[in-house]
Design an enzyme around this catalytic site. Structure first.
Site, short mmCIF file in Angstrom:
data_model
loop_
_atom_site.label_atom_id
_atom_site.label_comp_id
_atom_site.label_asym_id
_atom_site.label_seq_id
_atom_site.Cartn_x
_atom_site.Cartn_y
_atom_site.Cartn_z
N GLY A 208 -15.97 -6.83 -4.93
CA GLY A 208 -14.73 -6.62 -4.19
C GLY A 208 -14.03 -5.36 -4.67
O GLY A 208 -14.65 -4.50 -5.30
N ASN A 209 -12.75 -5.23 -4.38
CA ASN A 209 -11.99 -4.08 -4.88
C ASN A 209 -10.53 -4.50 -5.06
O ASN A 209 -10.18 -5.66 -4.84
CB ASN A 209 -12.14 -2.88 -3.94
N PHE A 210 -9.69 -3.55 -5.46
CA PHE A 210 -8.33 -3.88 -5.89
C PHE A 210 -7.31 -3.95 -4.75
O PHE A 210 -6.12 -4.09 -4.99
CB PHE A 210 -7.84 -2.85 -6.92
N SER A 211 -7.74 -3.84 -3.52
CA SER A 211 -6.75 -3.83 -2.43
C SER A 211 -5.99 -5.16 -2.36
O SER A 211 -6.59 -6.23 -2.38
CB SER A 211 -7.45 -3.56 -1.10
N ALA A 276 -9.72 -1.79 2.67
CA ALA A 276 -10.66 -1.18 1.73
C ALA A 276 -11.96 -1.99 1.85
O ALA A 276 -12.08 -3.06 1.26
CB ALA A 276 -10.11 -1.22 0.32
#
Ligand code: PMT
Length: 403
Positions: A208-211, A276
């Site tokens: 995943g990512n930090f969005s 994102a």
């Protein structure tokens, strides 16, 4: 412009309350129905008799009528209002609004207001400059409240500086501009992607990512506030959308987001791709938890995800306006221009992780709007204000509201 509009005018206890009578008169003259709510301290500065004569309605101040015991519902007022304007807003009232100290009718009405809220602060220059006030103002902004900055000049203390409540005529201009904006996307469908995507590795792990989704949700709220029907395609986030005009469709992975976005974009007027999206996903998802025992290394084979913005851009019809984002780690102007072309977009919102307060998870962002006609850079602002700048640009580009 203001005919039939329901406005709650909140008045708190400051010298500038005398200007509120003039503000009330201007609003009523323009056709608005105004209900005054005044704090106990406000009544020390201006009498309810004056305000009720000007508004043609009894002024609301107490939770109960003392002799009859009749209860006054702040919830009803919050639902009735198309707009709430608090002018003047003292440091004390602002502090109560920020922390939800609901000990008077003005604050309870604010807490139950469903529509837009504007605040015109008035206080001494040192109080305005104090870090506590600065923090409170930023919190209100992040909560979606519109701040009408005080002007500079002579203050009640006879000191000269910033802290005077803005003049009633200027406040009326802001009120009129709000109502103009609030209908600018009426009848338009806007699709927004927001948040991260999660790409499953096994039942307990994902890429995943930090969005956080804050940017996309702020855009959704701004569009809804302007009257649009919003389809918000949201990755896994812990935010909630306040406006009933927002139809939220929750997805997890890029492939799911791709399918929903493609379907929703087919009849959209505007699409804004703020999510994102993970560019890759595991080639296969393990059915049970991958065990680490005995494995010094692990390799996860990745395959490319569909590019949602590019696939929607490919199907774009004349008249549709599509906006992408570019998240870069440097200035990134070249990449933004290249994304504009590659994904057949009309505008790219460039934000860079090198700017403090910009990008993932923050309540603020600093963006440059890149179009085929050039670029416009904006200072650091709350994500809601950034959303307003983006939508203003979209409306100009699409020619909405032009004769
Ligand atoms: O959610 P927040 O915490 O508020 O953070 C906001 C944000 C940083 C996520 C947001 O402002 C932002 O920059 N979103 C885009 C992030 C991104 O993935 O940028 P990109 O440069 O990799 O992608 C370019 C564009 O293509 C974006 O519009 C993206 O949504 C889109 N894209 C990318 C890959 C893909 N597979 N599909 C896409 O649609």
């Amino acid at each position: 412009m203001l005919k039939g509009k329901h406005i709650v005018l909140g008045i708190s206890g400051g010298i500038a309350a005398y200007k509120s009578a003039h503000l009330l008169r201007l609003l009523v003259k323009r056709g608005a129905e105004v209900q005054v709510v005044i704090t106990p301290a406000g009544k020390e500065f201006i009498t309810p008799v004056t305000l009720s004569a000007l508004s043609g309605k009894p002024v609301v101040s107490e939770f109960f009528t003392a002799n009859s015991g009749e209860w006054h519902s702040h919830v009803d007022l919050g639902l009735w209002a198309d707009l709430m304007v608090i002018a003047p807003a003292t440091a004390s009232t602002i502090g109560k609004m920020v922390s939800g100290v609901a000990d008077n009718m003005l604050v309870t009405t604010y807490l139950s207001a469903k529509e837009h809220v504007m605040v015109a602060p008035a206080m001494d220059l040192d109080m305005w400059a104090h870090p506590s006030t600065r923090r409170n103002i930023e919190t209100l902004r992040a909560d979606g409240v519109e701040i009408i900055e005080p002007a500079s000049g002579e203050l009640a203390s006879h000191l000269v500086g910033k802290g005077r409540m803005e003049e009633p005529e200027k406040i009326v201009e802001r009120v009129e501009s709000f109502f103009r904006r609030s209908a600018s996307l009426e009848g338009r469908k806007v699709v927004i992607t927001a948040g991260p995507t999660y790409e499953r590795i096994d039942p307990v792990r994902f890429i995943g990512n930090f969005s956080s989704g804050k940017m996309g949700f702020a855009i959704a709220e701004e569009c809804a506030a302007r009257g649009a029907d919003v389809a918000l395609v949201a990755g896994p986030v812990s935010l909630s959308a306040a406006s009933p005009r927002i139809r939220r469709i929750d997805v997890e992975s890029a492939v799911e987001m791709h399918d929903v976005a493609l379907r929703e974009c087919s009849d959209a007027d505007v699409a804004i791709f703020a999510a994102a999206v993970a560019d890759y996903r595991p080639a296969c998802v393990a059915e049970s938890k991958l065990k680490r025992e005995g494995a010094e290394e692990m390799t996860v084979e990745l395959v490319r995800n569909p590019d949602i913005a590019a696939d929607c851009g490919r199907r774009k019809r004349p008249g549709q306006v599509f906006v992408g984002f570019a998240l870069e780690t440097d200035s990134g102007l070249d990449q933004a221009v290249s994304k504009l072309e590659r994904k057949n977009l009309d505008m790219v919102v460039l934000n860079s992780l090198k700017d403090k307060g910009a990008g993932f998870r923050t309540d603020t962002n600093r963006v440059t709007l890149v179009t085929r006609d050039g670029e416009a850079a904006f200072p650091l602002k709350s994500k809601r204000d950034v959303a307003a700048d983006i939508i203003d640009a979209v409306e100009r580009m699409a020619g909405y509201g032009q004769p």
